[in-house]
Design an enzyme around this catalytic site. Sequence first.
Site, PDB file in Angstrom:
ATOM      1  N   THR A 179       0.725  -1.205  -0.208  1.00  0.00           N
ATOM      2  CA  THR A 179       0.049  -0.023  -0.005  1.00  0.00           C
ATOM      3  C   THR A 179       0.781   1.152  -0.106  1.00  0.00           C
ATOM      4  O   THR A 179       0.379   2.401  -0.083  1.00  0.00           O
ATOM      5  CB  THR A 179      -1.080   0.064   1.273  1.00  0.00           C
ATOM      6  OG1 THR A 179      -0.185  -0.136   2.224  1.00  0.00           O
ATOM      7  CG2 THR A 179      -2.063  -1.235   1.400  1.00  0.00           C
ATOM      8  N   VAL A 206       6.166   2.882  -3.145  1.00  0.00           N
ATOM      9  CA  VAL A 206       6.736   2.121  -4.176  1.00  0.00           C
ATOM     10  C   VAL A 206       5.879   0.897  -4.447  1.00  0.00           C
ATOM     11  O   VAL A 206       5.679   0.516  -5.555  1.00  0.00           O
ATOM     12  CB  VAL A 206       8.111   1.890  -3.801  1.00  0.00           C
ATOM     13  CG1 VAL A 206       8.766   1.104  -4.873  1.00  0.00           C
ATOM     14  CG2 VAL A 206       8.825   3.329  -3.529  1.00  0.00           C
ATOM     15  N   HIS A 221      15.053  14.257  -0.080  1.00  0.00           N
ATOM     16  CA  HIS A 221      14.039  13.570  -0.314  1.00  0.00           C
ATOM     17  C   HIS A 221      12.840  14.303  -0.029  1.00  0.00           C
ATOM     18  O   HIS A 221      13.002  15.250   0.865  1.00  0.00           O
ATOM     19  CB  HIS A 221      14.280  12.208   0.449  1.00  0.00           C
ATOM     20  CG  HIS A 221      15.205  11.045  -0.147  1.00  0.00           C
ATOM     21  ND1 HIS A 221      16.449  11.222   0.247  1.00  0.00           N
ATOM     22  CD2 HIS A 221      15.095  10.235  -0.949  1.00  0.00           C
ATOM     23  CE1 HIS A 221      17.212  10.137  -0.580  1.00  0.00           C
ATOM     24  NE2 HIS A 221      16.113   9.536  -1.270  1.00  0.00           N
ATOM     25  N   LYS A 255       9.605  11.232   3.878  1.00  0.00           N
ATOM     26  CA  LYS A 255      10.419  10.181   4.405  1.00  0.00           C
ATOM     27  C   LYS A 255      11.029  10.031   5.709  1.00  0.00           C
ATOM     28  O   LYS A 255      10.955  11.122   6.298  1.00  0.00           O
ATOM     29  CB  LYS A 255      11.856  10.238   3.372  1.00  0.00           C
ATOM     30  CG  LYS A 255      12.944   9.213   3.611  1.00  0.00           C
ATOM     31  CD  LYS A 255      13.951   9.382   2.824  1.00  0.00           C
ATOM     32  CE  LYS A 255      14.900   8.037   2.799  1.00  0.00           C
ATOM     33  NZ  LYS A 255      14.484   6.876   2.941  1.00  0.00           N
TER      34      LYS A 255
END
Length: 257
Positions: free
Chosen positions: A10, A13, A146, A150
Amino acid sequence: MIKVGILGSTGRVGSLLIDDLANDEQARVGAVHVFDKLKKPVPEDTVVTNDFAVLFENSDVIIDFSAPSATEALLTEVVENGARKPLVIATTGFNKHQQNLLLEASKLVPVLYATNMSLGVAVLNKLVHLASKTLADFDIEIVEQHHRHKVDSPSGTALTLAEHAADARDLNLDDVRVSGRDGNIGARTKDEIAVMALRGGDIVGRHTVGLYNDGEFLELNHTATARNTFSQGAIKVAKWIIGKDPKLYSINDALGL
Ligand SMILES: NC(=O)C1=CN([C@@H]2O[C@H](COP(=O)(O)OP(=O)(O)OC[C@H]3O[C@@H](n4cnc5c(N)ncnc54)[C@H](OP(=O)(O)O)[C@@H]3O)[C@@H](O)[C@H]2O)C=CC1
Ligand SMILES: O=C(O)C1=N[C@H](C(=O)O)C[C@H](O)C1
């Protein structure tokens, strides 16, 4: 058709893995592990489970983009409960215990672990090794950027790049890594390797390794502009690892680098 099991299905990625496999001629989704609940439709014949044994039973290979505690549970299924399928592990941010578990699992099943599934970063690691060795007097500083979601820092990729740099100079990264500078800390020491993290917006992933000297500097940069660079890279190595002997493989093994 190769049946791929997905841990982290889910996630950002994991959900791309489902899309990519829908268009793949050699592999399809066999089973998805769902921690809480499904967030988007999966192909009709997909096994949806929160039971790791069921995930293993319905997969020829498992790809993991999840969280360290989830990977730990996956590896425990191999080490303690006898599950035997090849693993492609992409999750980052492991502690020492989880790193050891990865090693233990790789004695029982083939495991490919890569902190970055892109071809570009695989090549960057080699370039960093070469540059760090050749430019022996240059100061090495690494910056990663990022997206705001993250959770681990610095990125697994940045740490891997730093390991290549340290290795090239026969240094132990734990002895020389600097993760922040603030206040009257004194001048930079010769061997230190700084690894700094920036977070914001939707940056997919950007890593810069700088080598700085008096009169010149070299900066090596990789930027991922689309997240399916990682999902597609993982599918490619998942096809490669099937049938291999139990061992801890790197992405370089799979890409022949
Ligand atoms: N090696 C590489 O090339 C790359 C690695 N990564 C790494 O992959 C990981 C995932 O990244 P991303 O997709 O952005 O993260 P997300 O937060 O979007 O997804 C995390 C996934 O893991 C699941 N999960 C979280 N905790 C558990 C648990 N305890 N048990 C089972 N499932 C769990 C989540 O389920 P739920 O939705 O229910 O919370 C979700 O499906 C990170 O470690 C990241 O650094 C990312 C990109 C590239
Ligand atoms: O969390 C991410 O998004 C990414 N994580 C990996 C890492 O920690 O290195 C790889 C990539 O940069 C994206």
